[in-house]
Design a protein around this motif. Structure first.
Motif, mmCIF file in Angstrom:
data_model
loop_
_atom_site.group_PDB
_atom_site.id
_atom_site.type_symbol
_atom_site.label_atom_id
_atom_site.label_comp_id
_atom_site.label_asym_id
_atom_site.label_seq_id
_atom_site.Cartn_x
_atom_site.Cartn_y
_atom_site.Cartn_z
ATOM 1 N N GLY A 134 0.788 -1.408 -0.012
ATOM 2 C CA GLY A 134 -0.122 0.136 -0.088
ATOM 3 C C GLY A 134 0.975 1.312 0.175
ATOM 4 N N SER A 135 0.340 2.416 -0.340
ATOM 5 C CA SER A 135 0.945 3.639 -0.376
ATOM 6 C C SER A 135 0.016 4.628 0.089
ATOM 7 N N LEU A 136 -0.034 5.159 1.255
ATOM 8 C CA LEU A 136 -0.585 6.131 1.774
ATOM 9 C C LEU A 136 0.228 7.299 1.479
ATOM 10 N N PHE A 137 -0.573 8.491 0.936
ATOM 11 C CA PHE A 137 -0.024 9.836 0.739
ATOM 12 C C PHE A 137 1.233 9.642 -0.152
ATOM 13 N N GLY A 138 1.408 8.315 -0.902
ATOM 14 C CA GLY A 138 2.420 8.288 -1.627
ATOM 15 C C GLY A 138 3.819 8.009 -1.045
ATOM 16 N N GLY A 139 3.624 7.420 0.261
ATOM 17 C CA GLY A 139 4.985 7.331 1.049
ATOM 18 C C GLY A 139 5.687 8.635 1.249
ATOM 19 N N VAL A 140 4.888 9.800 1.108
ATOM 20 C CA VAL A 140 5.796 11.066 1.147
ATOM 21 C C VAL A 140 5.588 11.448 2.643
ATOM 22 N N LYS A 141 6.670 11.904 3.189
ATOM 23 C CA LYS A 141 6.788 12.620 4.690
ATOM 24 C C LYS A 141 6.510 14.104 4.480
ATOM 25 N N ALA A 142 5.442 14.481 5.197
ATOM 26 C CA ALA A 142 4.846 15.771 4.736
ATOM 27 C C ALA A 142 5.958 16.840 5.066
ATOM 28 N N LYS A 143 6.391 17.072 5.945
ATOM 29 C CA LYS A 143 7.221 18.099 6.415
ATOM 30 C C LYS A 143 8.616 18.162 5.560
ATOM 31 N N SER A 144 9.114 16.977 5.025
ATOM 32 C CA SER A 144 10.479 16.990 4.483
ATOM 33 C C SER A 144 10.299 16.895 2.945
ATOM 34 N N ASP A 145 9.351 15.921 2.490
ATOM 35 C CA ASP A 145 9.085 15.837 1.143
ATOM 36 C C ASP A 145 8.166 16.752 0.271
ATOM 37 N N LEU A 146 7.403 17.202 0.910
ATOM 38 C CA LEU A 146 6.546 18.136 0.263
ATOM 39 C C LEU A 146 7.240 19.310 -0.035
ATOM 40 N N PRO A 147 8.082 20.008 0.537
ATOM 41 C CA PRO A 147 8.758 21.193 0.250
ATOM 42 C C PRO A 147 9.899 20.869 -1.036
ATOM 43 N N PHE A 148 10.270 19.467 -1.142
ATOM 44 C CA PHE A 148 11.101 18.893 -2.320
ATOM 45 C C PHE A 148 10.194 18.969 -3.456
ATOM 46 N N LEU A 149 8.839 18.344 -3.233
ATOM 47 C CA LEU A 149 7.976 18.346 -4.471
ATOM 48 C C LEU A 149 7.692 19.594 -4.839
ATOM 49 N N LEU A 150 7.317 20.478 -4.152
ATOM 50 C CA LEU A 150 7.187 22.040 -4.438
ATOM 51 C C LEU A 150 8.019 22.855 -5.187
ATOM 52 N N LYS A 151 9.361 22.345 -4.653
ATOM 53 C CA LYS A 151 10.644 22.927 -5.322
ATOM 54 C C LYS A 151 10.447 22.346 -6.926
ATOM 55 N N ARG A 152 10.345 21.215 -7.059
ATOM 56 C CA ARG A 152 10.292 20.505 -8.505
ATOM 57 C C ARG A 152 9.260 21.047 -9.262
ATOM 58 N N TYR A 153 7.901 21.807 -8.713
ATOM 59 C CA TYR A 153 7.274 22.492 -9.370
ATOM 60 C C TYR A 153 7.703 23.750 -9.669
ATOM 61 N N VAL A 154 8.150 24.475 -8.836
ATOM 62 C CA VAL A 154 8.680 25.925 -8.993
ATOM 63 C C VAL A 154 9.961 25.738 -10.007
ATOM 64 N N ASP A 155 10.522 24.822 -10.117
ATOM 65 C CA ASP A 155 11.816 24.742 -11.107
ATOM 66 C C ASP A 155 11.390 23.974 -12.522
ATOM 67 N N LYS A 156 9.966 23.780 -12.638
ATOM 68 C CA LYS A 156 9.501 23.571 -13.865
ATOM 69 C C LYS A 156 9.616 22.070 -14.154
ATOM 70 N N GLU A 157 10.158 21.354 -13.253
ATOM 71 C CA GLU A 157 10.529 20.006 -13.587
ATOM 72 C C GLU A 157 9.076 19.106 -13.662
ATOM 73 N N LEU A 158 8.233 19.578 -12.727
ATOM 74 C CA LEU A 158 7.068 18.904 -12.342
ATOM 75 C C LEU A 158 5.798 19.929 -12.876
ATOM 76 N N GLN A 159 5.005 19.728 -13.982
ATOM 77 C CA GLN A 159 4.054 20.207 -14.142
ATOM 78 C C GLN A 159 2.577 19.954 -13.668
ATOM 79 N N VAL A 160 1.868 20.749 -13.062
ATOM 80 C CA VAL A 160 0.668 20.345 -12.334
ATOM 81 C C VAL A 160 -0.721 21.241 -12.961
ATOM 82 N N ASP A 161 -0.227 22.339 -13.949
ATOM 83 C CA ASP A 161 -1.445 22.996 -14.309
ATOM 84 C C ASP A 161 -2.501 22.351 -14.988
ATOM 85 N N GLU A 162 -2.165 21.035 -15.697
ATOM 86 C CA GLU A 162 -3.228 20.179 -16.536
ATOM 87 C C GLU A 162 -4.209 19.661 -15.342
ATOM 88 N N PHE A 163 -3.714 19.310 -14.186
ATOM 89 C CA PHE A 163 -4.733 18.906 -13.262
ATOM 90 C C PHE A 163 -5.955 19.838 -13.012
#
Length: 388
Positions: free
Chosen positions: A328-357
């Motif tokens: 199983g994978s609850l919340f994608g295995g993401v640790k909120a306080k350490s991994d979310l800022p990293f994911l958000l940085k990938r969005y800011v750096d345009k590595e991860l596009q989310v506009d289409e959602f």
């Protein structure tokens, strides 16, 4: 300045505001005025800027058996500004922009201190009607009757109260209608591919269910360099949508003829996929996904929320001899306080596009329209703005 002025006037006092209350199973939400209590120690009161509708909200809105309970304030994917904090809260302050999360990250227990898990044991995840620390509600209607919480967030209100272990401070420059998606959809799908499965470059991925979570898995698999991303759905229109998210091939599960879905996938992939993701929430589909992944190294990752009491059945001989992994994978295995800022940085750096959602945006008073759009299959994510 306006936020600080408002906060100084309301800190430590109840706030009267509007909420969209689910009073009965499956009935339209009722926009009404409620009272939101001030935060207790270790709690944070947040003014919601915007929130988005997730299919899990629909699931528990429809549910008529426990853990369903009404009246309840649903919503768990949001971004807001800290209005006030309770005693012993140091990591966020008034005016900070935050994402509330349904999964706790206490930073103290063995699980939170380990890189192996995102499942806090001090404040474990459960579908709970109360605040996690005190088992009480911060919401009442104008008659003084209790309104129940949902997933420790309850974002379908202008103000909510969450435990500090469920809050992540973010960069205020990130657009709120994109930041809110990281509270569930993006973290769950992208995290499942990149963190739980750790998809390898050049691999073959099969995604069962191309809703928002399945599409987020496709995004994550593409980021990891998967060469084939096969989408499975009952709606053939999902393939055109899926292409924008990285899906390369499509199977209509209604058109399998006299073969099982797993037979078709095994034939397509020459013996099974490297990774299968179940994103619907059906026990039968979990078993098809498991049968569709390759013997020896195939991984099946379960993301879909099934009905309470649903059971899986596997033959002991098959489990032993196939050498596959089911997790199983609850919340994608993401640790909120350490991994979310990293994911958000990938969005800011345009590595991860989310506009289409984000396919639709509505005002808070039109929140029931968001439910209609999702139920009709017309939206991926509908953002609900509190003050527009």
């Amino acid at each position: 300045m306006e936020n600080k002025k408002l906060s100084s006037e309301t800190a430590g006092k109840p706030i009267r505001c509007k909420a969209a209350v689910a009073r009965e199973s499956g009935e339209p939400l009722v926009i009404e005025e409620i009272m939101v209590a001030p935060p207790s120690p270790y709690e944070v009161r947040i003014r919601i800027i915007c929130t988005s509708l997730c299919h899990s909200d629909i699931t528990f809105w429809k549910l008529k058996v426990p853990p369903a309970c009404f009246p309840r304030i649903l919503g768990h994917e949001a971004v807001g500004v800290v209005e006030s904090v309770g005693e012993n809260v140091e990591e966020v302050a008034e005016g900070d922009i935050v994402i509330p999360t349904f999964l706790s990250d206490c930073g103290e227990c063995a699980d939170c201190c380990s890189k192996k898990s995102n499942l806090c044991s001090k404040f474990p995840f459960k579908v709970h009607p109360w605040m996690p620390r005190y088992e009480t509600s911060r919401f009442t209607d104008l008659k003084g009757e209790t309104l129940y919480h949902f997933l420790f967030v309850s974002s379908f209100a202008e103000y909510t109260v969450v435990d500090v272990t469920h809050v992540v401070k973010i960069d205020p420059a990130i657009p709120p209608n994109r930041a809110c998606l990281f509270g569930c959809c993006i973290a769950t799908g992208v995290g499942a591919a990149c963190k739980t499965a750790n998809v390898e470059a050049g691999s073959t991925v099969v995604i069962f269910g191309l809703g928002s979570i399945g599409l987020a898995v496709a995004k994550g698999a593409k980021l990891c360099g998967a060469s084939r991303i096969i989408g499975v759905d009952v709606n053939p229109e999902k393939f055109e949508t899926g292409k924008k998210f990285g899906v390369t091939e499509f199977i209509n599960s209604k058109d399998c003829g006299n073969k099982s879905l797993s037979q078709i996938i095994n034939e397509m992939t020459g013996g099974g996929a490297d990774y299968c993701f179940e994103c619907v929430g059906l026990a039968s589909l979990v078993q098809e996904a498991y049968a569709s992944c390759r013997k020896g190294w195939g991984k099946t990752i379960v993301l879909g929320v099934d009905k309470p009491g649903a059971q899986l059945s596997f033959g002991s001989f098959d489990v032993l001899h196939s050498g596959k992994i089911l997790t199983g994978s609850l919340f994608g295995g993401v640790k909120a306080k350490s991994d979310l800022p990293f994911l958000l940085k990938r969005y800011v750096d345009k590595e991860l596009q989310v506009d289409e959602f984000v396919t639709h945006e509505v005002r808070f008073e039109d929140i029931n329209k968001a439910f209609e759009l999702l139920l009709e299959g017309k939206s991926i994510r509908c953002v609900i703005w509190m003050d527009k």
